[in-house]
Scaffold this active site. Structure first.
Site, mmCIF file in Angstrom:
data_model
loop_
_atom_site.group_PDB
_atom_site.id
_atom_site.type_symbol
_atom_site.label_atom_id
_atom_site.label_comp_id
_atom_site.label_asym_id
_atom_site.label_seq_id
_atom_site.Cartn_x
_atom_site.Cartn_y
_atom_site.Cartn_z
ATOM 1 N N PRO A 46 0.796 -1.214 0.000
ATOM 2 C CA PRO A 46 0.000 0.000 0.000
ATOM 3 C C PRO A 46 0.828 1.263 0.000
ATOM 4 C CG PRO A 46 -0.665 -1.492 1.742
ATOM 5 C CD PRO A 46 0.638 -1.967 1.225
ATOM 6 N N GLU A 47 0.494 2.167 -0.876
ATOM 7 C CA GLU A 47 0.983 3.534 -0.802
ATOM 8 C C GLU A 47 -0.213 4.386 -0.393
ATOM 9 O OE1 GLU A 47 3.587 4.904 -3.870
ATOM 10 O OE2 GLU A 47 4.295 2.902 -4.326
#
Length: 280
Positions: free
Chosen positions: A2-3
Site C-alpha cells: 500500500p501507498e
DNA sequence: AGAACCACCTGGCAGC
DNA sequence: TGCTGCCAGGTGGTTC
C-alpha cells in the site's frame, strides 16, 4: 503494497462501514508483527468503545475511540478485510476486531492480514495521538498541502540526495512510495537521479503538481494493484493499467517510444524514460 | 549531519 | 517437477 492511495481507499471504506460501531471482540493471533503489538493498551483503547473517528495520517490508519487511538500500518503486504465471521478466512490473519454497527443485524469482523508482517499496530492512550512518536516527525500531506512545491524546494536545498529518494522521504512529504515516486517524476519530466539541490523552483512546482495529480487519480481508481493489495471487500484496484513507467523496464515510453530504463537507487527500483526525463 | 545500507518476513517467479 | 536464488509496495535503526 500500500501507498497513500491504497491506504486512503481503505480508510474511506472503513468510514463508510464501521464508523460509529462498537468494538466487542478483539483477537490477536500473534504478539508481534514488525515489532511488539501493544495488546493490553489496544484492548484498553478499543474494547467496549465506539469508534468515533477513522482517518489517515501518512500511511497510518488511525482509529479513534474515547480512550485513545489505534494506529494501523499495512507495511508492504498488509490488508484490512471485513467478514461476517471472526474465524480467520485467509492465511496470515494476525488480528480480528469484532464490531457491532448501527443499522446492521449481525456483527462485522475486521481482519488484519499481512503475509510479510512488515505491518505495524501501535496505539496512543488519550486524545493527543498526533504526538505519537511514529507520527510527530512526519512531513506534509501531499493532497492537502497548499504549497507543496515550496516545501520540496526548501527541503531540497543543500541536499545531494537524489530527488526520487527525497520525495520518498516521509520527513519531507508523506505517502509517496516507490511506484508513485517513479510515476510523478515521469509526469513532471524530471530525471530521478538528479540531485535535489539542482532542482529549480519551477521544477519543484511541476513535481508537486504531478504528485498531487497522480495520487488523486490513483485514489479515484481505488489504488494500484500489483499483487497483494485489496480493498475492504477484497477487490483489486484498477490503477496499474495506467502506470507509465513503473514495472515497464525495456517497454516503450508511451510518450516518445524510447525504452523505459530500470535504475537501482538506495536499493529500490526506479523506472524512467531517458528521453522524457533528461539528466541535466 | 546527511546519505547509504541493512534488517524485518513470506511468496512468487525465473532459471536451471 | 523441483530446487535455488532473487525480487517485491515500507521504514526505522545502524553504519559510514
Amino acid at each position: 503494497m500500500p501507498e497513500l492511495p491504497e491506504v486512503e481507499t481503505v480508510t474511506r471504506g472503513l468510514n463508510a462501514s464501521i464508523l460509529g460501531g462498537t468494538v466487542f471482540d478483539l483477537n490477536f493471533f500473534r504478539d508481534s508483527l514488525r515489532d511488539q503489538i501493544p495488546i493490553a493498551d489496544l484492548r484498553a483503547i478499543l474494547l467496549d468503545q465506539p469508534i468515533i473517528q477513522i482517518l489517515r495520517r501518512a500511511k497510518y490508519i488511525v482509529m479513534v475511540s474515547p480512550k485513545g487511538a489505534a494506529l494501523i500500518h499495512l507495511g508492504m503486504t498488509g490488508n484490512l478485510l471485513l467478514f461476517p465471521s471472526s474465524t480467520p478466512q485467509l492465511p496470515h490473519t494476525h488480528v480480528v476486531i469484532g464490531m457491532k454497527c448501527k443499522g446492521r443485524k449481525g456483527p462485522l469482523y475486521l481482519h488484519f492480514v499481512d503475509p510479510r508482517r512488515f505491518g505495524r499496530l501501535a496505539c496512543h492512550l488519550g486524545t493527543e495521538w498526533q504526538g505519537h512518536p511514529l507520527l510527530r516527525s512526519l512531513g506534509v500531506e501531499p493532497l492537502t498541502c497548499k504549497n507543496l512545491g515550496d516545501v520540496l524546494f526548501r527541503c531540497s536545498r543543500g541536499r545531494s540526495v537524489a530527488v526520487k529518494t527525497m520525495i520518498m522521504d516521509a520527513k519531507v512529504v508523506v505517502g509517496v512510495g516507490n511506484i508513485y515516486a517513479s510515476e510523478s517524476l515521469f509526469s513532471a519530466g524530471i530525471h530521478p537521479g538528479r540531485d535535489g539541490n539542482s532542482l529549480a523552483p519551477d521544477e519543484c512546482q511541476r513535481l508537486a503538481t504531478a504528485i498531487k495529480t497522480i495520487l488523486r487519480k490513483a485514489i479515484r481508481a481505488g489504488g494500484t494493484t500489483l499483487q497483494d493489495y485489496r480493498n475492504l471487500e477484497g477487490k483489486s484496484g484498477y490503477f496499474s493499467i495506467s502506470l507509465n513507467v513503473y514495472g515497464r523496464a525495456g517497454e516503450l515510453c508511451r510518450q516518445c517510444a524510447t525504452a523505459v530504463v530500470l535504475l537501482r537507487q538506495s536499493g529500490r527500483s526506479t523506472f524512467y524514460c531517458p528521453l522524457c526525463q533528461k539528466e541535466k
